[in-house]
Design an enzyme around this catalytic site. Sequence first.
Site, PDB file in Angstrom:
ATOM      1  N   SER A   1     -10.079  -0.911   6.643  1.00 23.02           N
ATOM      2  CA  SER A   1      -9.686  -0.820   5.631  1.00 23.02           C
ATOM      3  C   SER A   1      -8.593  -2.266   4.959  1.00 23.02           C
ATOM      4  O   SER A   1      -8.281  -1.593   3.817  1.00 23.02           O
ATOM      5  CB  SER A   1      -8.522   1.049   5.561  1.00 23.02           C
TER       6      SER A   1
ATOM      7  N   LYS B   1       0.889  -1.501   0.053  1.00 25.02           N
ATOM      8  CA  LYS B   1       0.338  -0.240  -0.046  1.00 25.02           C
ATOM      9  C   LYS B   1       0.993   1.068  -0.139  1.00 25.02           C
ATOM     10  O   LYS B   1       2.156   1.042   0.815  1.00 25.02           O
ATOM     11  CB  LYS B   1      -0.723   0.206   0.958  1.00 25.02           C
TER      12      LYS B   1
ATOM     13  N   SER C   1      -9.650   1.578   1.826  1.00 22.58           N
ATOM     14  CA  SER C   1      -9.002   2.587   1.382  1.00 22.58           C
ATOM     15  C   SER C   1      -7.775   1.528   1.234  1.00 22.58           C
ATOM     16  O   SER C   1      -7.364   1.924   0.396  1.00 22.58           O
ATOM     17  CB  SER C   1      -8.333   3.684   2.082  1.00 22.58           C
TER      18      SER C   1
HETATM   19  N1  GLN Z   1     -13.903   4.133   5.863  1.00 27.29           N
HETATM   20  C1  GLN Z   1     -13.031   4.016   7.280  1.00 27.29           C
HETATM   21  C2  GLN Z   1     -12.195   5.808   7.072  1.00 27.29           C
HETATM   22  O1  GLN Z   1     -12.270   5.717   6.347  1.00 27.29           O
HETATM   23  C3  GLN Z   1     -11.316   3.178   7.043  1.00 27.29           C
HETATM   24  C4  GLN Z   1     -10.373   3.809   6.549  1.00 27.29           C
HETATM   25  C5  GLN Z   1      -8.869   2.871   6.549  1.00 27.29           C
HETATM   26  O2  GLN Z   1      -9.309   2.072   7.383  1.00 27.29           O
HETATM   27  N2  GLN Z   1      -7.425   3.389   6.575  1.00 27.29           N
HETATM   28  O3  GLN Z   1     -11.975   6.051   7.547  1.00 27.29           O
END
Ligand code: GLN
Length: 438
Positions: A128, A29, A104
Amino acid sequence: MSDDGVFVTEERIEGAADGPLAGQTVAVKDNISTEGVRTTCGSEMLADYVPPYDATVVERLKEAGATIVGKANMDEFGMGSTTETSAFGPTENPAAEGRVPGGSSGGSAAAVAAGEADLALGSDTGGSVRNPAAFCGVVGIKPTYGLVSRYGLVAYANSLEQIGPFGSTVEEAAELLDVVAGPDRRDATTRDEGADSDYAAAADGDVDGLEVAVPTNLVDGADEGVVETFRSALDELEDRGATYHEVELPSVEHAVEAYYVIAMSEASSNLARFDGVRYGHRADADTGEQGSSSSATQSHDGNWNEAFARTRKEGFGEEVKRRVLLGTYALSAGYHDKYYKKAQDARAWVKQDFDEALEDADVLASPTMPVPPFERGGSLDDPLQMYLADANTVPVNLADLPAISVPAGETDGLPVGIQFVGSAFDEETIVRAGSALA
Ligand code: GLN
């Protein structure tokens, strides 16, 4: 960016000649630092940022003999559930045409689903890793807070997040977890657990006698097709000797609110470093020009605030700005007790609820996501709706616990994931439960 939007940067980084991951390819990532290879966090702000050091997990990948094949696309700074807030464009879902890959860590999950990498690393602040695993039909693990070093992970909400592995099977994801887990003197929140782990060995599919608790609060609000698929996966576990009972976790009704207050508050603080002086994009306060000239930090009247503001206005996308503003508000004098402190209280309550439920069960099970993958393009219009889709994943981060998402089947041809949550540092049990299905 690659054509399918999986990689922001395609560059090979070779690891040691041998090791447990020799011959394996890994997508990383793009918020995990790679020495000499740009690390953008999906943001214009860091479009040209090249870290001078490797994250601990990257060091461990190299030592284990893995080959990194590229930096995977993501929602900007990890803020999103669709990978559509990336400044570099969206990522296709290899398992569901026209749908988002989740987020994400959408690029990481898609890389594994498309066979562009054997394995991948993502980060999970509020789902995410598990969300894109569910949406792309692969396996993803969110480790217990403190199991995996965050050194070199660009922080979004540091009290919530962990780096986690993706694989096509539970065993493969667990093998990758074995490589990255364990204490690191450069991350004081890591613990001794995981030092000599063999999570892969726990992927034996043996769920005979496993007691599963199903939190009704995480099932009732979910899509009908998702619940059906989830139930058939539970039946399969039952056929193999597991038993289950239902449990109520009233605190999780407040988890999304608490999560977003805490995540945005931490984000507003963590992202303050992107001011155009220390890192990345820099606006020229006089001309609006981008560049690195030393005059750029000083406008002719010496107004630093204006230079910072311009840099941040240009460098951050809409969702990031929304969160920095809301987070700053939640922490401001006069509102701190009303929002941030309340959210911390709710976090403690969620933790307590999960710990209690895990006294009478080996794992908790729920659908990973209450809905199948969204259609592309729709998600950016209604941020609140997006936040609510995190209902089943964010409580686990608030509680610091480990969780795995495993493919449970499909509804209308779209992948559905089942999530198992375990006790702190009991990754073995969630790996075992998941391995009965994939
Ligand atoms: N959808 C969640 C957010 O936007 C999760 C994000 C994540 O785990 N980085 O914060």
